[in-house]
Design an enzyme around this catalytic site. Structure first.
Site, PDB file in Angstrom:
ATOM      1  N   HIS A  45       0.618  -1.336  -0.147  1.00  0.00           N
ATOM      2  CA  HIS A  45      -0.100   0.090   0.055  1.00  0.00           C
ATOM      3  C   HIS A  45       0.950   1.045  -0.054  1.00  0.00           C
ATOM      4  O   HIS A  45       0.455   2.427   0.511  1.00  0.00           O
ATOM      5  CB  HIS A  45      -0.782  -0.182   1.210  1.00  0.00           C
ATOM      6  CG  HIS A  45      -1.927  -1.018   1.033  1.00  0.00           C
ATOM      7  ND1 HIS A  45      -3.082  -1.038   0.030  1.00  0.00           N
ATOM      8  CD2 HIS A  45      -2.329  -2.144   1.985  1.00  0.00           C
ATOM      9  CE1 HIS A  45      -3.570  -1.912   0.285  1.00  0.00           C
ATOM     10  NE2 HIS A  45      -3.368  -2.669   1.349  1.00  0.00           N
ATOM     11  N   GLN A 148      -1.073 -13.853   5.562  1.00  0.00           N
ATOM     12  CA  GLN A 148      -1.875 -12.983   6.157  1.00  0.00           C
ATOM     13  C   GLN A 148      -3.259 -13.865   5.925  1.00  0.00           C
ATOM     14  O   GLN A 148      -3.843 -13.997   4.753  1.00  0.00           O
ATOM     15  CB  GLN A 148      -2.096 -11.628   5.357  1.00  0.00           C
ATOM     16  CG  GLN A 148      -0.708 -10.747   5.810  1.00  0.00           C
ATOM     17  CD  GLN A 148      -0.947  -9.442   5.488  1.00  0.00           C
ATOM     18  OE1 GLN A 148      -0.079  -8.777   4.735  1.00  0.00           O
ATOM     19  NE2 GLN A 148      -1.859  -8.476   5.770  1.00  0.00           N
ATOM     20  N   GLU A 150      -7.176 -12.284   6.048  1.00  0.00           N
ATOM     21  CA  GLU A 150      -7.982 -11.250   6.042  1.00  0.00           C
ATOM     22  C   GLU A 150      -9.149 -11.314   5.414  1.00  0.00           C
ATOM     23  O   GLU A 150      -9.628 -10.437   4.731  1.00  0.00           O
ATOM     24  CB  GLU A 150      -7.161  -9.995   5.851  1.00  0.00           C
ATOM     25  CG  GLU A 150      -6.279 -10.229   4.527  1.00  0.00           C
ATOM     26  CD  GLU A 150      -5.250  -9.293   4.695  1.00  0.00           C
ATOM     27  OE1 GLU A 150      -5.093  -8.255   5.238  1.00  0.00           O
ATOM     28  OE2 GLU A 150      -4.256  -9.464   3.425  1.00  0.00           O
ATOM     29  N   ALA A 175      -7.646  -4.580   9.645  1.00  0.00           N
ATOM     30  CA  ALA A 175      -8.483  -3.807   8.780  1.00  0.00           C
ATOM     31  C   ALA A 175      -8.913  -4.246   7.861  1.00  0.00           C
ATOM     32  O   ALA A 175     -10.465  -4.320   7.735  1.00  0.00           O
ATOM     33  CB  ALA A 175      -7.377  -2.688   8.314  1.00  0.00           C
ATOM     34  N   ASP A 176      -8.163  -5.302   6.759  1.00  0.00           N
ATOM     35  CA  ASP A 176      -8.944  -5.994   5.769  1.00  0.00           C
ATOM     36  C   ASP A 176     -10.093  -7.111   6.172  1.00  0.00           C
ATOM     37  O   ASP A 176     -10.982  -7.061   5.789  1.00  0.00           O
ATOM     38  CB  ASP A 176      -7.937  -6.600   4.782  1.00  0.00           C
ATOM     39  CG  ASP A 176      -7.449  -5.531   3.949  1.00  0.00           C
ATOM     40  OD1 ASP A 176      -8.050  -4.987   2.992  1.00  0.00           O
ATOM     41  OD2 ASP A 176      -6.371  -5.654   3.818  1.00  0.00           O
TER      42      ASP A 176
END
Length: 263
Positions: A45, A148, A150, A175-176
């Site tokens: 990101h 990850q 998510e 967050a995701d």
């Protein structure tokens, strides 16, 4: 490149890192001087390119101490992964792993044949070719490999992902994960808490450590109580903004309580 953080995670030593999103070697070097176990450089990101990652890794390696460099890549893409690990970083974190097949693809991308598909080259990781034979014979399994969790697929398949040989750790992307569950940033909502607990318990059942990120340092204690095995604490941009805000507030309070304000 070392495997200190990999060993610390696998041995239950609860290592701590921080999140780096500012693409400058000084930021990496300053943090590496603070006694952290590892830094995570985020190129998913951010606009950080590979040349900058290499310079940041050099800065970490040159700093006193034993901090490792981990890179969060943009996707589970063997070409991107290959170019990052050729820099000679200690670990890779890959977003949105949703199945055992994707986890196996990740492991394969990190390993030389016949165990995987990683290409061989005279990169920084091999001492620019001078240590190629030694590196190629010892590299497989030495790079910290973090998947990850998510997405809904990741939640549904977390047991299968955790049991893939070569996955060293799972990472809850808060967050995701909250977003994909339709409850973004609702950290205390029961459904989100249950999802996080599911990942932690499933990872532990498989003997795989689980970590997460907390941007708000006030949440560190509760995150430890949740049972996470390692933690990425804080983010460079957030800590810089919060520090500056505190400085402004402190200055304004000092002016308000000082005779200088009457001049």
């Amino acid at each position: 490149m070392t495997d200190r953080t990999k060993e610390a995670i696998e041995s239950g030593a609860h290592p701590i890192g921080t999140w780096i999103s500012i693409g400058h070697p000084t930021v990496a070097e300053v943090n590496a001087r603070l006694g952290l176990d590892f830094l995570v450089i985020d190129i998913e990101h951010t606009t950080i390119n590979l040349e900058t990652v290499e310079d940041m890794a050099r800065a970490v390696d040159a700093a006193p101490g034993e901090t490792d460099t981990v890179v969060r890549v943009p996707w589970n893409d063997p070409v991107r992964i290959k170019r990052v690990i050729d820099i000679g970083v200690a670990g890779i974190m890959v977003p949105m792993i949703g199945s055992a097949k994707e986890a196996r693809d990740l492991v394969n991308a990190l390993r030389y044949p016949p165990e995987g598909i990683r290409g061989i080259a005279g990169s920084r990781a091999t001492g620019y070719g001078r240590n190629m034979e030694e590196y190629v014979t010892t590299a497989n399994g030495s790079i910290l490999t973090i998947a990850q969790i998510e997405t809904e697929d990741g939640l549904d398949n977390v047991a299968e992902i955790a049991n893939v040989d070569g996955i060293d750790a799972l990472f809850v992307g808060p967050a995701d994960l909250s977003g994909t569950l339709g409850m973004f940033a609702e950290w205390e909502r029961e459904e989100f808490r249950d999802a996080v607990e599911h990942v932690i318990e499933t990872g532990h059942e498989a003997g795989v450590p689980v970590g997460t990120l907390t941007v708000d340092l006030n949440d560190i204690e509760s995150t430890v109580r949740d049972g996470f095995d390692f933690l990425i604490a804080g983010k460079d941009t957030t800590q810089m903004m919060e520090s500056t805000e505190r400085a402004i507030e402190t200055y304004e309070n000092a002016l308000a309580s000082s005779p200088v304000s009457d001049r």
